[in-house]
Design a protein around this motif. Structure first.
Motif, PDB file in Angstrom:
ATOM      1  N   ARG A 227       0.852  -1.186   0.000  1.00 38.14           N
ATOM      2  CA  ARG A 227       0.000   0.000   0.000  1.00 38.14           C
ATOM      3  C   ARG A 227       0.886   1.234   0.000  1.00 38.14           C
ATOM      4  O   ARG A 227       1.813   1.338   0.818  1.00 38.14           O
ATOM      5  CB  ARG A 227      -0.929   0.014   1.210  1.00 38.14           C
ATOM      6  CG  ARG A 227      -1.907   1.195   1.239  1.00 38.14           C
ATOM      7  CD  ARG A 227      -2.767   1.134   2.486  1.00 38.14           C
ATOM      8  NE  ARG A 227      -3.775   2.189   2.521  1.00 38.14           N
ATOM      9  CZ  ARG A 227      -4.559   2.439   3.571  1.00 38.14           C
ATOM     10  NH1 ARG A 227      -4.440   1.696   4.670  1.00 38.14           N
ATOM     11  NH2 ARG A 227      -5.451   3.408   3.522  1.00 38.14           N
ATOM     12  N   VAL A 228       0.631   2.157  -0.913  1.00 34.88           N
ATOM     13  CA  VAL A 228       1.388   3.397  -1.006  1.00 34.88           C
ATOM     14  C   VAL A 228       0.458   4.545  -0.649  1.00 34.88           C
ATOM     15  O   VAL A 228      -0.598   4.718  -1.261  1.00 34.88           O
ATOM     16  CB  VAL A 228       1.960   3.595  -2.422  1.00 34.88           C
ATOM     17  CG1 VAL A 228       2.695   4.928  -2.514  1.00 34.88           C
ATOM     18  CG2 VAL A 228       2.888   2.451  -2.791  1.00 34.88           C
ATOM     19  N   LEU A 229       0.847   5.344   0.349  1.00 29.71           N
ATOM     20  CA  LEU A 229       0.012   6.440   0.831  1.00 29.71           C
ATOM     21  C   LEU A 229       0.347   7.741   0.098  1.00 29.71           C
ATOM     22  O   LEU A 229       1.481   7.924  -0.361  1.00 29.71           O
ATOM     23  CB  LEU A 229       0.211   6.631   2.333  1.00 29.71           C
ATOM     24  CG  LEU A 229      -0.168   5.434   3.216  1.00 29.71           C
ATOM     25  CD1 LEU A 229       0.229   5.705   4.659  1.00 29.71           C
ATOM     26  CD2 LEU A 229      -1.654   5.154   3.117  1.00 29.71           C
ATOM     27  N   PRO A 230      -0.611   8.654   0.003  1.00 25.80           N
ATOM     28  CA  PRO A 230      -0.308   9.953  -0.599  1.00 25.80           C
ATOM     29  C   PRO A 230       0.638  10.741   0.298  1.00 25.80           C
ATOM     30  O   PRO A 230       0.640  10.575   1.525  1.00 25.80           O
ATOM     31  CB  PRO A 230      -1.684  10.624  -0.695  1.00 25.80           C
ATOM     32  CG  PRO A 230      -2.508   9.958   0.368  1.00 25.80           C
ATOM     33  CD  PRO A 230      -2.013   8.545   0.433  1.00 25.80           C
ATOM     34  N   THR A 231       1.453  11.598  -0.293  1.00 31.03           N
ATOM     35  CA  THR A 231       2.439  12.342   0.499  1.00 31.03           C
ATOM     36  C   THR A 231       1.866  13.602   1.125  1.00 31.03           C
ATOM     37  O   THR A 231       2.382  14.072   2.138  1.00 31.03           O
ATOM     38  CB  THR A 231       3.630  12.736  -0.397  1.00 31.03           C
ATOM     39  OG1 THR A 231       3.156  13.483  -1.518  1.00 31.03           O
ATOM     40  CG2 THR A 231       4.350  11.494  -0.898  1.00 31.03           C
ATOM     41  N   ARG A 232       0.810  14.161   0.541  1.00 30.33           N
ATOM     42  CA  ARG A 232       0.227  15.374   1.088  1.00 30.33           C
ATOM     43  C   ARG A 232      -0.664  15.038   2.277  1.00 30.33           C
ATOM     44  O   ARG A 232      -1.445  14.076   2.226  1.00 30.33           O
ATOM     45  CB  ARG A 232      -0.588  16.090   0.020  1.00 30.33           C
ATOM     46  CG  ARG A 232       0.238  16.708  -1.100  1.00 30.33           C
ATOM     47  CD  ARG A 232       0.728  18.103  -0.728  1.00 30.33           C
ATOM     48  NE  ARG A 232      -0.398  19.000  -0.484  1.00 30.33           N
ATOM     49  CZ  ARG A 232      -0.996  19.715  -1.426  1.00 30.33           C
ATOM     50  NH1 ARG A 232      -0.560  19.649  -2.674  1.00 30.33           N
ATOM     51  NH2 ARG A 232      -1.996  20.513  -1.141  1.00 30.33           N
ATOM     52  N   PRO A 233      -0.616  15.823   3.355  1.00 27.58           N
ATOM     53  CA  PRO A 233      -1.450  15.514   4.513  1.00 27.58           C
ATOM     54  C   PRO A 233      -2.931  15.797   4.299  1.00 27.58           C
ATOM     55  O   PRO A 233      -3.781  15.180   4.935  1.00 27.58           O
ATOM     56  CB  PRO A 233      -0.866  16.416   5.608  1.00 27.58           C
ATOM     57  CG  PRO A 233      -0.245  17.556   4.854  1.00 27.58           C
ATOM     58  CD  PRO A 233       0.283  16.946   3.590  1.00 27.58           C
ATOM     59  N   ASP A 234      -3.249  16.764   3.403  1.00 27.55           N
ATOM     60  CA  ASP A 234      -4.659  17.063   3.171  1.00 27.55           C
ATOM     61  C   ASP A 234      -5.255  15.985   2.269  1.00 27.55           C
ATOM     62  O   ASP A 234      -4.573  15.368   1.465  1.00 27.55           O
ATOM     63  CB  ASP A 234      -4.850  18.452   2.570  1.00 27.55           C
ATOM     64  CG  ASP A 234      -3.905  18.698   1.400  1.00 27.55           C
ATOM     65  OD1 ASP A 234      -2.894  17.979   1.292  1.00 27.55           O
ATOM     66  OD2 ASP A 234      -4.177  19.612   0.595  1.00 27.55           O
ATOM     67  N   ALA A 235      -6.543  15.729   2.405  1.00 25.75           N
ATOM     68  CA  ALA A 235      -7.201  14.647   1.686  1.00 25.75           C
ATOM     69  C   ALA A 235      -7.173  14.896   0.187  1.00 25.75           C
ATOM     70  O   ALA A 235      -7.584  15.960  -0.278  1.00 25.75           O
ATOM     71  CB  ALA A 235      -8.643  14.508   2.166  1.00 25.75           C
ATOM     72  N   PRO A 236      -6.686  13.921  -0.599  1.00 31.47           N
ATOM     73  CA  PRO A 236      -6.689  14.082  -2.056  1.00 31.47           C
ATOM     74  C   PRO A 236      -8.105  14.192  -2.607  1.00 31.47           C
ATOM     75  O   PRO A 236      -9.052  13.618  -2.056  1.00 31.47           O
ATOM     76  CB  PRO A 236      -6.010  12.792  -2.545  1.00 31.47           C
ATOM     77  CG  PRO A 236      -5.251  12.278  -1.360  1.00 31.47           C
ATOM     78  CD  PRO A 236      -6.050  12.677  -0.165  1.00 31.47           C
ATOM     79  N   ALA A 237      -8.247  14.940  -3.685  1.00 37.62           N
ATOM     80  CA  ALA A 237      -9.548  15.083  -4.322  1.00 37.62           C
ATOM     81  C   ALA A 237      -9.879  13.877  -5.183  1.00 37.62           C
ATOM     82  O   ALA A 237     -11.045  13.536  -5.371  1.00 37.62           O
ATOM     83  CB  ALA A 237      -9.578  16.352  -5.168  1.00 37.62           C
ATOM     84  N   ASP A 238      -8.844  13.209  -5.726  1.00 37.54           N
ATOM     85  CA  ASP A 238      -9.087  12.066  -6.598  1.00 37.54           C
ATOM     86  C   ASP A 238      -7.771  11.340  -6.824  1.00 37.54           C
ATOM     87  O   ASP A 238      -6.688  11.893  -6.591  1.00 37.54           O
ATOM     88  CB  ASP A 238      -9.680  12.511  -7.931  1.00 37.54           C
ATOM     89  CG  ASP A 238     -10.515  11.414  -8.594  1.00 37.54           C
ATOM     90  OD1 ASP A 238     -10.503  10.274  -8.085  1.00 37.54           O
ATOM     91  OD2 ASP A 238     -11.172  11.694  -9.603  1.00 37.54           O
ATOM     92  N   VAL A 239      -7.860  10.086  -7.295  1.00 37.22           N
ATOM     93  CA  VAL A 239      -6.674   9.295  -7.615  1.00 37.22           C
ATOM     94  C   VAL A 239      -7.043   8.328  -8.732  1.00 37.22           C
ATOM     95  O   VAL A 239      -8.160   7.812  -8.773  1.00 37.22           O
ATOM     96  CB  VAL A 239      -6.152   8.530  -6.372  1.00 37.22           C
ATOM     97  CG1 VAL A 239      -7.229   7.629  -5.791  1.00 37.22           C
ATOM     98  CG2 VAL A 239      -4.917   7.705  -6.717  1.00 37.22           C
ATOM     99  N   SER A 240      -6.125   8.117  -9.663  1.00 40.31           N
ATOM    100  CA  SER A 240      -6.378   7.154 -10.734  1.00 40.31           C
ATOM    101  C   SER A 240      -5.118   6.342 -10.989  1.00 40.31           C
ATOM    102  O   SER A 240      -3.995   6.788 -10.714  1.00 40.31           O
ATOM    103  CB  SER A 240      -6.824   7.853 -12.025  1.00 40.31           C
ATOM    104  OG  SER A 240      -5.729   8.456 -12.667  1.00 40.31           O
TER     105      SER A 240
END
Length: 325
Positions: A227-240
């Motif tokens: 599992r790879v997590l997003p680097t930004r602390p704020d919630a991402p708007a979308d991912v593809s």
């Protein structure tokens, strides 16, 4: 490769003069009639041609329909989503099948057309392409329409299975000992709404997570292996996620900012690629700010099957778009 297609239903819309502003327009007076799925005569039927790996043309067939979606290849079959029906063409013979019980065709698996049923509450159904008896469907009780729609929106087709996420469970339906059996894998999060999974092969699937993370699932081991997590602390708007050769390209969009001069909405985007089997990065993460663009599927007239090397050329007209103005 995952595919979606809807069997269109012929509709006719009749509109009269709706406002004074239309009084002098072509749709004024006695009104106009617009048919977005007209009948196709034999003389107007589209042609589909198949060529072997050497380039020699081996067959040509006609399909009396109009395209509603781009034509795609699924496990040595060509799925043509017309406005009247979905037509499945066998790649090496040119034989055409038209599933009658499916309202949404996702792809072809082991000789079955697989998708959502035209009627009933089943989540998934399969219909034999050769017209023989047999088939299967999957239904949960109680019915959860939101979960079922999310499953279909995430689904991809491998050579042996149909794989999608329902709530927080990845479900793969595949043939086992002559029958169809499911493989369930619990996920820490659900799939991102409206985004498809990526099937790297028959046993490794990449899931765009609802929280912006990216997950790797091993169907053979029935487990999430990375599992790879997003680097930004704020919630991402979308991912593809999408296939990029043997790797998977990832794009994560963060809450948009506004350009100081033009006031144009801008997105902060993070892009990188990774190994679908291990999650190891193949390229560094690159962050940029700009307008948002999504990967699109090529919709050309010539399609090539990477497995067999056969190519298919389709010459079908698009269905009419528009109406009375």
């Amino acid at each position: 490769m995952g595919v979606r297609g809807r069997v269109g239903r012929r509709r006719a819309a009749v509109a009269g003069a709706v406002a004074v502003l239309l009084a002098t327009a072509a749709c004024s007076g006695t009104g106009c009639s617009f048919d977005d799925c007209p009948e196709v005569s034999p003389a107007e039927a589209g042609r589909v041609t198949g060529a072997d790996p050497s380039g020699a043309v081996r067959w040509t067939t006609t399909v009396p329909d109009l395209l509603s979606e781009p034509v795609v290849v699924s496990n040595s079959h060509v799925v043509i989503v017309g406005c009247h029906a979905t037509h499945v063409v066998e790649l090496t013979s040119g034989s055409v099948s038209t599933p009658t019980g499916l309202g949404e065709v996702m792809g072809v698996v082991q000789g079955y057309a697989v998708g959502a049923p035209a009627e009933g509450d089943a989540i998934l159904a399969a219909e034999r392409l050769d017209g023989g008896p047999g088939g299967w469907s999957w239904q949960e009780s109680p019915v959860d329409g939101d979960a079922d729609r999310a499953y279909r929106a995430s689904t991809v087709v491998t050579t042996t299975a149909v794989v999608g996420v329902r709530r927080q469970t990845l479900v793969a339906w595949s043939p086992d000992s002559g029958s169809w059996e499911p493989v369930d894998v619990a996920l820490p999060v659900g799939a991102r709404s409206g985004q498809r999974l990526v099937a790297a092969d028959d046993t490794h699937v990449v899931v765009p997570g609802s929280d912006g993370s990216v997950l790797g699932v091993d169907l053979a081991a029935r487990s999430v292996t990375w599992r790879v997590l997003p680097t930004r602390p704020d919630a991402p708007a979308d991912v593809s996620v999408r296939l990029a050769g043997r790797d998977v390209a990832v794009e994560v969009w963060y809450p948009r900012t506004t350009a100081a001069v033009t006031g144009e909405p801008l997105w902060v985007t993070e892009r990188w690629s990774l190994d679908a089997r291990t999650g190891e990065p193949r390229s560094p993460r690159v962050t940029s700010t700009g307008t948002r663009s999504r990967p699109t599927t090529p919709a050309g007239d010539v399609l090539r099957d990477p497995v067999t090397g056969w190519t298919v050329t389709q010459r079908l007209r698009d269905r009419p778009r528009g109406g009375c103005f």
